[in-house]
Design a protein around this motif. Sequence first.
Motif, mmCIF file in Angstrom:
data_model
loop_
_atom_site.group_PDB
_atom_site.id
_atom_site.type_symbol
_atom_site.label_atom_id
_atom_site.label_comp_id
_atom_site.label_asym_id
_atom_site.label_seq_id
_atom_site.Cartn_x
_atom_site.Cartn_y
_atom_site.Cartn_z
ATOM 1 N N TYR A 182 -7.894 27.997 12.914
ATOM 2 C CA TYR A 182 -6.657 27.437 13.466
ATOM 3 C C TYR A 182 -6.962 26.332 14.484
ATOM 4 O O TYR A 182 -6.260 25.319 14.540
ATOM 5 C CB TYR A 182 -5.813 28.546 14.099
ATOM 6 C CG TYR A 182 -5.243 29.488 13.073
ATOM 7 C CD1 TYR A 182 -4.011 29.246 12.482
ATOM 8 C CD2 TYR A 182 -5.960 30.609 12.654
ATOM 9 C CE1 TYR A 182 -3.493 30.096 11.514
ATOM 10 C CE2 TYR A 182 -5.457 31.463 11.683
ATOM 11 C CZ TYR A 182 -4.226 31.200 11.118
ATOM 12 O OH TYR A 182 -3.720 32.032 10.149
ATOM 13 N N LYS A 183 -8.012 26.534 15.265
ATOM 14 C CA LYS A 183 -8.396 25.503 16.226
ATOM 15 C C LYS A 183 -8.860 24.233 15.522
ATOM 16 O O LYS A 183 -8.804 23.143 16.075
ATOM 17 C CB LYS A 183 -9.492 26.045 17.149
ATOM 18 C CG LYS A 183 -8.997 27.157 18.075
ATOM 19 C CD LYS A 183 -10.101 27.697 18.964
ATOM 20 C CE LYS A 183 -9.572 28.782 19.895
ATOM 21 N NZ LYS A 183 -10.628 29.355 20.771
ATOM 22 N N THR A 238 0.991 34.440 13.647
ATOM 23 C CA THR A 238 1.133 34.615 15.095
ATOM 24 C C THR A 238 0.050 33.842 15.838
ATOM 25 O O THR A 238 0.315 33.233 16.882
ATOM 26 C CB THR A 238 1.078 36.106 15.478
ATOM 27 O OG1 THR A 238 2.043 36.820 14.706
ATOM 28 C CG2 THR A 238 1.391 36.297 16.959
ATOM 29 N N ILE A 239 -1.165 33.829 15.311
ATOM 30 C CA ILE A 239 -2.226 33.010 15.913
ATOM 31 C C ILE A 239 -1.799 31.547 15.909
ATOM 32 O O ILE A 239 -1.903 30.848 16.921
ATOM 33 C CB ILE A 239 -3.551 33.166 15.143
ATOM 34 C CG1 ILE A 239 -4.137 34.567 15.330
ATOM 35 C CG2 ILE A 239 -4.567 32.116 15.625
ATOM 36 C CD1 ILE A 239 -5.397 34.811 14.514
ATOM 37 N N GLY A 240 -1.327 31.084 14.763
ATOM 38 C CA GLY A 240 -0.887 29.696 14.660
ATOM 39 C C GLY A 240 0.221 29.366 15.638
ATOM 40 O O GLY A 240 0.208 28.310 16.286
ATOM 41 N N SER A 241 1.186 30.277 15.786
ATOM 42 C CA SER A 241 2.302 30.051 16.701
ATOM 43 C C SER A 241 1.828 29.979 18.148
ATOM 44 O O SER A 241 2.243 29.087 18.904
ATOM 45 C CB SER A 241 3.331 31.171 16.544
ATOM 46 O OG SER A 241 4.378 31.044 17.484
ATOM 47 N N HIS A 247 -0.205 27.034 10.001
ATOM 48 C CA HIS A 247 -0.695 28.147 9.173
ATOM 49 C C HIS A 247 -0.425 27.725 7.743
ATOM 50 O O HIS A 247 0.670 27.891 7.220
ATOM 51 C CB HIS A 247 0.082 29.427 9.531
ATOM 52 C CG HIS A 247 -0.242 30.594 8.638
ATOM 53 N ND1 HIS A 247 -1.274 31.465 8.888
ATOM 54 C CD2 HIS A 247 0.345 31.034 7.483
ATOM 55 C CE1 HIS A 247 -1.307 32.389 7.945
ATOM 56 N NE2 HIS A 247 -0.332 32.148 7.080
ATOM 57 N N TRP A 248 -1.458 27.127 7.090
ATOM 58 C CA TRP A 248 -1.159 26.493 5.808
ATOM 59 C C TRP A 248 -2.256 26.610 4.752
ATOM 60 O O TRP A 248 -1.991 26.553 3.558
ATOM 61 C CB TRP A 248 -0.858 25.014 6.024
ATOM 62 C CG TRP A 248 -2.058 24.224 6.489
ATOM 63 C CD1 TRP A 248 -2.571 24.185 7.756
ATOM 64 C CD2 TRP A 248 -2.910 23.400 5.690
ATOM 65 N NE1 TRP A 248 -3.692 23.390 7.795
ATOM 66 C CE2 TRP A 248 -3.925 22.889 6.538
ATOM 67 C CE3 TRP A 248 -2.927 23.036 4.335
ATOM 68 C CZ2 TRP A 248 -4.936 22.040 6.085
ATOM 69 C CZ3 TRP A 248 -3.930 22.191 3.886
ATOM 70 C CH2 TRP A 248 -4.922 21.695 4.761
ATOM 71 N N LEU A 297 -4.990 36.421 25.589
ATOM 72 C CA LEU A 297 -6.378 36.153 25.239
ATOM 73 C C LEU A 297 -6.644 34.684 24.904
ATOM 74 O O LEU A 297 -7.757 34.186 25.105
ATOM 75 C CB LEU A 297 -6.785 37.022 24.039
ATOM 76 C CG LEU A 297 -6.804 38.527 24.312
ATOM 77 C CD1 LEU A 297 -6.972 39.295 23.004
ATOM 78 C CD2 LEU A 297 -7.921 38.887 25.279
ATOM 79 N N LEU A 298 -5.646 33.980 24.402
ATOM 80 C CA LEU A 298 -5.872 32.615 23.927
ATOM 81 C C LEU A 298 -5.295 31.530 24.839
ATOM 82 O O LEU A 298 -5.726 30.381 24.783
ATOM 83 C CB LEU A 298 -5.258 32.444 22.529
ATOM 84 C CG LEU A 298 -5.791 33.383 21.442
ATOM 85 C CD1 LEU A 298 -5.042 33.155 20.137
ATOM 86 C CD2 LEU A 298 -7.299 33.188 21.256
ATOM 87 N N ILE A 299 -4.337 31.899 25.674
ATOM 88 C CA ILE A 299 -3.657 30.892 26.496
ATOM 89 C C ILE A 299 -3.921 31.100 27.991
ATOM 90 O O ILE A 299 -4.271 30.175 28.722
ATOM 91 C CB ILE A 299 -2.131 30.911 26.245
ATOM 92 C CG1 ILE A 299 -1.836 30.706 24.760
ATOM 93 C CG2 ILE A 299 -1.442 29.848 27.096
ATOM 94 C CD1 ILE A 299 -2.335 29.393 24.204
ATOM 95 N N ASN A 300 -3.726 32.323 28.474
ATOM 96 C CA ASN A 300 -3.818 32.585 29.917
ATOM 97 C C ASN A 300 -5.245 32.440 30.440
ATOM 98 O O ASN A 300 -6.198 32.579 29.709
ATOM 99 C CB ASN A 300 -3.305 34.000 30.223
ATOM 100 C CG ASN A 300 -1.844 34.129 29.875
ATOM 101 O OD1 ASN A 300 -1.126 33.135 29.743
ATOM 102 N ND2 ASN A 300 -1.374 35.364 29.729
#
Length: 300
Positions: A182-183, A238-241, A247-248, A297-300
Motif C-alpha cells: 500500500y505504501k 482498511t489499511i488503504g483507507s 486498494h486495487w 500503529l500506522l499514523i500516531n
Amino acid sequence: MKIVIAGGSGFVGQKLSEYLLDKGHEIVILTRTIHKTSGNVTYVKWLSEDSAPENEIRSADAFINLAGVSINNGRWDENHQKQIYESRMKATDELIRIISQLEKKPSVLINASAIGVYPASLNAVYTEKSSEVADDFLGRTVHDWEKKAMHVEASGIRAVFMRFGVVLGRKGGALPLMTLPYKLFAGGTVGSGKQWVSWVHVQDVVRTILFAIENQQLRGPVNVTAPVPVKMKEFGKTIGSVLHRPHWLPVPSFAMRVVLGKKSGLVLEGQHVVSEVLQREGFVFSYPALDSALEDLLIN
C-alpha cells in the motif's frame, strides 16, 4: 512480582518487558547471550552446557514462555520447520526442568500458542471450547507445544496457553509486510479475500498476558484475538483507507505460494476465532476495532 520471561528479546517479548517494567514488576530474561543487569531487569544465561539458570533465579511468581524460532521468517522448508518445532519443544522442556529445581516455584506458566491450532475455515467459528486441531504443520506444532507445557500442572502449577491471533505491531509481526504494497501504491486483495483474519494489537497481547497471570481462575487455552475479526479483503481495504492509498491490485494465491512457499498458508487461509474466555472474565480491549488499531500503529 518477579516474572521470568523466555523469549524476551523477540517482537512480543520486548513489548511485554517494557509493559511489565512500567507496572513495577521485576523481570528475569532467559538468554543465550550475556547482558548486564539493568534496573529491574536481570539477564540469566540458559540453553547452554555451562548454564544453571535455576541457581540464579531461585524463586519466581510467574514464568512466561515465548521462546522459539520465529514462524515469520523463512519459507518453511523442511529444515526451517524442524527448527521451529524443535526450538519450542527444547525450550519448554528446559523451562519445566528449571521450575522443578526452584526453591520457590511460580504459581503459573504462561505459554505462548497460536490460533493456527484450529483448522482453516471460511464458515466455522472457533472458541476455547473447540476441540478441532488443524492437520498441518502449524496445527501439529501448537498441539504438541501445549501438550508439553501442560506437564507443569503435575507440580500444581497453573498452565495458560495464550493462543495469539495475527499480532499487529509497528516494527514486528505481520503488519509491516502487509502494509508495504500500500505504501508503494500497489495494495490489493490477497488470495480470495474471503479468508478470515483474527487479529490483535500487540499492546492488547501484552495486557492479556498480565491479565492471565493476575487472574488465578484462568487456565488452559485462551484465545487472544480482538472482538471483531475481519475478512482479508476488508483488512486490506482498511489499511488503504488509513494510509490514504488505493486498494486495487489483487495478489493471486499462486503468486503468494511462489513467494512464501509453504508459509503462504498464513495469509491465504485463516480462522474466525472468538475469545470467549477473556470476554467472560471482563477483559477490555484497548483496540477492539481494526481501524482504530491501524490508526494507532500506522499514523500516531
